[in-house]
Design an enzyme around this catalytic site. Structure first.
Site, mmCIF file in Angstrom:
data_model
loop_
_atom_site.group_PDB
_atom_site.id
_atom_site.type_symbol
_atom_site.label_atom_id
_atom_site.label_comp_id
_atom_site.label_asym_id
_atom_site.label_seq_id
_atom_site.Cartn_x
_atom_site.Cartn_y
_atom_site.Cartn_z
ATOM 1 N N CYS A 143 0.829 -1.211 0.000
ATOM 2 C CA CYS A 143 0.000 0.000 0.000
ATOM 3 C C CYS A 143 0.858 1.254 0.000
ATOM 4 O O CYS A 143 0.632 2.182 -0.788
ATOM 5 C CB CYS A 143 -0.970 -0.016 1.180
ATOM 6 N N HIS A 221 -2.905 5.151 6.592
ATOM 7 C CA HIS A 221 -1.541 5.618 6.773
ATOM 8 C C HIS A 221 -1.439 7.092 6.345
ATOM 9 O O HIS A 221 -2.227 7.560 5.525
ATOM 10 C CB HIS A 221 -0.561 4.812 5.915
#
Length: 351
Positions: A143, A221
């Site tokens: 990711c 994140h």
């Protein structure tokens, strides 16, 4: 008309269920089934939506029977019916099955938890799409790698990237894995984190240094980026390029929220399945351009940002599409995240 590519998915967790849903939206792909070791609520949901289930562990067939879930066969049964297998299991598990995939003549695509050495190619549509064409095995970048490459390859295309530095604030777990609570503390990675070197696997000439810390949260994140460009840039030009680049969103915190929790709640109220945000998001107010220096903060929905790249990878390894921008348009349109078609034309913007 070309026959649909037959796809199998191994794993029915955070990534597996999303990949399966994405495959079902593609007009040139057919989801044959999902393979998993143990029945779980997600498997029940897949069954109720008509997806055949296969047991990947011959010692656990009885668990399907006890759970009231019909089992369409074992792992070899699934592999005998597919052209491509998407292995979305925990890190290290997929590599154990690579030899079987090769024996069965099935192309395999792994997620970022596997090592680069497993396949010899780490894939990102923005960075090295052509390298995956016709490959028998590929690893899709993680990711954070996906987010880094989307941003840095775009900046490099228009201004050139001399050097990038990123400080990554990572979630300590996924939402569906937080049943034991969150740790009360931050866990830093000392020295160079793996994210920069992973991005270099896709962009070999990239100069980058990354550091990371895991914190007690699970929404998304955050990447704090400072990028030295090869030539001065104008903020309005940067904004125009980013706003017209597929899979990148630029949004004001006044609209989507300043915190990652607010951001998650904002998208949860949209028609998107599960509230997923497959695009890289930059907060508009975080973008600062001073000559050849650019600073920005990005948010990455780690549960789903790699899904478009995984679908692109299928088309690449099967040769369904050999031109990056056409592939992205087809994938994004099916997923409902497409921008205006002109954004997918190679020379749509000049700076």
């Amino acid at each position: 008309m070309m026959k649909s590519v037959r796809i199998g998915v191994i794993g029915c967790g955070t990534i597996g269920k999303r990949v399966a849903d994405a495959v079902r939206l593609q007009s040139d792909m057919q989801l044959v089934g999902i393979g998993l070791r143990t029945p779980n609520p997600t498997a029940l949901s897949a069954h109720l939506s008509g997806i055949p289930l296969f047991c990947t562990d011959p010692m656990r067939f009885d668990r399907f029977e006890k759970g009231g879930l019909p089992c369409a066969g074992g792992l070899r049964d699934l592999l005998s019916q597919v052209d491509v297998i998407l292995d979305c299991t925990q890190a290290g598990e997929g590599a154990k099955r690579l030899a079987l995939y090769q024996e069965m003549g099935v192309k395999s695509i792994f997620q970022g938890g596997e090592k680069h050495a497993t396949t010899g190619l780490t894939f990102s549509t923005f960075g090295n799409f052509e390298d995956a064409i016709g490959r028998s095995a590929v690893r899709v970048g993680s990711c954070n790698t996906t987010g880094l490459v989307r941003l840095l390859s775009t900046l490099d295309r228009y201004w050139g990237v001399k050097h990038a530095e990123g400080s990554l604030v990572r979630c300590s777990t996924d939402p569906d894995k937080a049943e034991n609570g969150l740790p009360n503390g931050a866990a830093p990675v000392f020295g160079l984190s793996h994210h920069g070197p992973d991005a270099q696997l896709v962009m070999p000439t990239l100069s980058i240094f990354t550091q990371a810390v895991a914190v007690p949260m699970f929404f998304s994140h955050v990447q704090m980026m400072s990028v030295k460009l090869n030539k001065p840039a104008d903020r309005d030009e940067v904004m125009n390029v980013l706003c017209n680049t597929p899979r990148i969103l630029v949004e004001s915190h006044r609209k989507v929220g300043k915190t990652t929790a607010q951001l998650s709640h904002y998208y949860a109220e949209t028609p998107r399945m599960r509230g997923d945000r497959q695009e890289l998001l930059l907060w508009e107010e975080s973008i600062v351009v001073e000559g050849d220096q650019l600073h920005a903060m990005t948010s990455i929905d780690m549960q789903c940002i790699t899904i478009p790249e995984t679908i692109d990878c299928i088309r690449a390894v099967m040769g369904l599409e050999t031109e990056r921008n056409r592939c992205m348009w087809q994938t994004d349109s099916a997923l409902g995240i497409q921008k205006h078609e002109v954004c997918y034309q190679p020379s749509s913007l000049t700076v």
